[in-house]
Scaffold this motif. Structure first.
Motif, PDB file in Angstrom:
ATOM      1  N   SER A   1       0.800  -1.225   0.000  1.00  9.53           N
ATOM      2  CA  SER A   1       0.000   0.000   0.000  1.00  9.53           C
ATOM      3  C   SER A   1       0.834   1.278   0.000  1.00  9.53           C
ATOM      4  O   SER A   1       0.334   2.350  -0.353  1.00  9.53           O
ATOM      5  CB  SER A   1      -0.929   0.014   1.216  1.00  9.53           C
ATOM      6  N   ASN A   2       2.096   1.180   0.449  1.00  5.03           N
ATOM      7  CA  ASN A   2       2.956   2.371   0.574  1.00  5.03           C
ATOM      8  C   ASN A   2       2.376   3.405   1.534  1.00  5.03           C
ATOM      9  O   ASN A   2       2.712   4.590   1.444  1.00  5.03           O
ATOM     10  CB  ASN A   2       3.222   3.024  -0.789  1.00  5.03           C
ATOM     11  N   ARG A   3       1.527   2.969   2.417  1.00  3.48           N
ATOM     12  CA  ARG A   3       0.940   3.876   3.409  1.00  3.48           C
ATOM     13  C   ARG A   3       1.916   4.070   4.569  1.00  3.48           C
ATOM     14  O   ARG A   3       2.593   3.125   4.987  1.00  3.48           O
ATOM     15  CB  ARG A   3      -0.377   3.280   3.925  1.00  3.48           C
ATOM     16  N   PRO A   4       2.013   5.273   5.121  1.00  7.47           N
ATOM     17  CA  PRO A   4       2.918   5.500   6.258  1.00  7.47           C
ATOM     18  C   PRO A   4       2.605   4.609   7.462  1.00  7.47           C
ATOM     19  O   PRO A   4       3.505   4.238   8.215  1.00  7.47           O
ATOM     20  CB  PRO A   4       2.699   6.975   6.598  1.00  7.47           C
ATOM     21  N   ASP A   5       1.311   4.295   7.644  1.00 11.52           N
ATOM     22  CA  ASP A   5       0.921   3.478   8.789  1.00 11.52           C
ATOM     23  C   ASP A   5       0.854   1.993   8.467  1.00 11.52           C
ATOM     24  O   ASP A   5       0.394   1.194   9.296  1.00 11.52           O
ATOM     25  CB  ASP A   5      -0.439   3.936   9.331  1.00 11.52           C
ATOM     26  N   ALA A   6       1.340   1.602   7.284  1.00  8.73           N
ATOM     27  CA  ALA A   6       1.240   0.207   6.857  1.00  8.73           C
ATOM     28  C   ALA A   6       1.901  -0.775   7.826  1.00  8.73           C
ATOM     29  O   ALA A   6       1.302  -1.816   8.149  1.00  8.73           O
ATOM     30  CB  ALA A   6       1.823   0.041   5.451  1.00  8.73           C
ATOM     31  N   PRO A   7       3.121  -0.521   8.326  1.00  8.46           N
ATOM     32  CA  PRO A   7       3.731  -1.490   9.247  1.00  8.46           C
ATOM     33  C   PRO A   7       2.898  -1.715  10.506  1.00  8.46           C
ATOM     34  O   PRO A   7       2.715  -2.866  10.942  1.00  8.46           O
ATOM     35  CB  PRO A   7       5.085  -0.853   9.587  1.00  8.46           C
ATOM     36  N   GLU A   8       2.384  -0.633  11.083  1.00  9.69           N
ATOM     37  CA  GLU A   8       1.567  -0.764  12.290  1.00  9.69           C
ATOM     38  C   GLU A   8       0.269  -1.515  11.994  1.00  9.69           C
ATOM     39  O   GLU A   8      -0.154  -2.375  12.790  1.00  9.69           O
ATOM     40  CB  GLU A   8       1.248   0.616  12.879  1.00  9.69           C
ATOM     41  N   ARG A   9      -0.357  -1.187  10.867  1.00  8.52           N
ATOM     42  CA  ARG A   9      -1.608  -1.874  10.506  1.00  8.52           C
ATOM     43  C   ARG A   9      -1.353  -3.348  10.219  1.00  8.52           C
ATOM     44  O   ARG A   9      -2.161  -4.215  10.564  1.00  8.52           O
ATOM     45  CB  ARG A   9      -2.242  -1.186   9.292  1.00  8.52           C
ATOM     46  N   ALA A  10      -0.221  -3.637   9.581  1.00 12.45           N
ATOM     47  CA  ALA A  10       0.139  -5.029   9.289  1.00 12.45           C
ATOM     48  C   ALA A  10       0.396  -5.801  10.583  1.00 12.45           C
ATOM     49  O   ALA A  10       0.025  -6.978  10.700  1.00 12.45           O
ATOM     50  CB  ALA A  10       1.364  -5.082   8.386  1.00 12.45           C
ATOM     51  N   MET A  11       1.009  -5.147  11.572  1.00 14.49           N
ATOM     52  CA  MET A  11       1.248  -5.822  12.855  1.00 14.49           C
ATOM     53  C   MET A  11      -0.062  -6.155  13.558  1.00 14.49           C
ATOM     54  O   MET A  11      -0.167  -7.184  14.229  1.00 14.49           O
ATOM     55  CB  MET A  11       2.149  -4.961  13.742  1.00 14.49           C
ATOM     56  N   VAL A  12      -1.056  -5.280  13.407  1.00 11.28           N
ATOM     57  CA  VAL A  12      -2.374  -5.557  13.994  1.00 11.28           C
ATOM     58  C   VAL A  12      -2.974  -6.806  13.346  1.00 11.28           C
ATOM     59  O   VAL A  12      -3.490  -7.701  14.032  1.00 11.28           O
ATOM     60  CB  VAL A  12      -3.324  -4.352  13.817  1.00 11.28           C
TER      61      VAL A  12
END
Length: 344
Positions: A93-104
């Motif tokens: 997604s190249n979203r800034p919050d992607a790593p945090e959302r992926a961890m969820v």
């Protein structure tokens, strides 16, 4: 198609294969249309977990995690592939919050009753960290997840360690990347991990040292010592590559990128003439000289150019001067072979 040529039972696997292909190439609208047609042929098949997962995959390929999440929430009993494609959507997604959302998402997968993360699940999460704007924020998470894999059921593979090495390189930590590569090699030799390092792993480590560019002020002893250690560490990684290539033929064979990286590191070292000359001699000794004379010629010219710009170093000792002359003779030999130094 109404012709009666195929029975419904024969069309089902064909439609499922079509949905698989459309999912991989990122065509969600066509996947949905194919699912509707499949549902007409075989009731329930068009709404199966597998088909819905391919629709998630299609949205993932487009980097659309919200759409992927909507489809995922529709699935009554998602399988691990469904979870992985949702992770894939956030990774792309190249979203800034992607790593945090992926961890969820990853944590939800770990807590689910029906599934557990597999190797692909971990790798997708690590790749999400690697794509982050500030990957150093996720170094501790990465270390913990890789350790969890090494001691758990979902064993790390070549992709796991390559992502880890690249993450460390992006944080200018080449020595730590070398340590990860060494651990990968050791686990392979013990039989703990079935996968093997390949040329990409070794090249990533070598280029990690090359891109560190920490030579700086030659009068600063600590920096000089560090650049010398960089060359030794890069050479060690190279020697390890040769050992692995003997165990698994061609999987870790040094290539053009290997030698380019070694030359870059050599030219940053305090004794750059001798270091670069040694790399060129290794290219000849390992027969790369015959396999890729074009690359050999390119790198020889680079070394000679560097030495010509550093006249005092070139003649600082007889060993450096001898190497300079041998490289110069090698260039003359290569240039005397008409067209053979050009890649066909």
């Amino acid at each position: 198609n109404g012709s009666g040529k195929y029975k419904a039972t024969e069309l089902v696997p064909l439609m499922q294969s079509l949905i698989d292909v459309l999912g991989r190439v990122g065509e969600p609208k066509l996947v949905q249309a194919a699912m509707v047609e499949l549902e007409k042929i075989s009731k329930g098949s068009g709404r199966s977990t597998h088909c819905c997962t391919r629709l998630i995959e299609a949205y993932a390929m487009l980097g659309e995690p919200e759409q992927a999440s909507k489809v995922f929430n529709y699935i009554k009993v998602p399988d691990v592939d469904s979870w992985n494609q949702l992770l894939n959507a956030w990774m792309r997604s190249n979203r800034p919050d992607a790593p945090e959302r992926a961890m969820v998402v990853f944590q939800r997968l770990k807590e689910s009753q029906d599934n557990s993360p597999n190797t692909e699940s971990f790798n997708l999460l690590l790749n999400c960290f690697l794509e982050a704007e500030n990957p150093e924020r996720f170094l501790e998470h990465t270390s913990r997840f890789v350790s969890e894999m090494e001691h758990g059921a979902a064993k790390p593979n070549a992709e796991t360690y390559l992502s880890y090495i690249k993450l460390l390189n992006s944080c200018s930590m080449p020595n730590e990347a070398l340590a990860v590569l060494e651990r990968f090699c050791e686990l392979c030799e013990k039989g703990t991990i079935n996968d093997r390092p390949n040329v990409e792993h070794f090249n990533a480590v070598i280029w990690g040292f090359a891109n560190a560019k920490s030579s700086g002020d030659q009068e600063n002893f600590s920096k000089v010592a560090k650049t010398l250690q960089m060359m030794l560490d890069a050479s060690y990684a190279f020697q390890r590559m040769l050992q692995v290539s003997q165990l698994t033929p061609f999987s870790a064979e040094p290539n053009a990128d290997t030698y380019r990286g070694l030359i870059e590191v050599a030219l940053q070292s305090p004794d750059s003439g001798n270091a670069a000359g040694h790399v060129v001699e290794t290219m000849v000794k390992k027969n790369f000289y015959w396999k890729r004379p074009d690359i050999t010629l390119e790198l020889c010219h680079k070394v000679l150019s560097h030495l010509r710009e550093s006249e005092s170093e070139k003649f600082s000792n007889s060993g450096t001067q001898d190497r300079y002359l041998r490289i110069h003779d090698l260039v003359k030999e290569l240039e005397a072979r008409p067209n053979k130094h050009k890649r066909s």
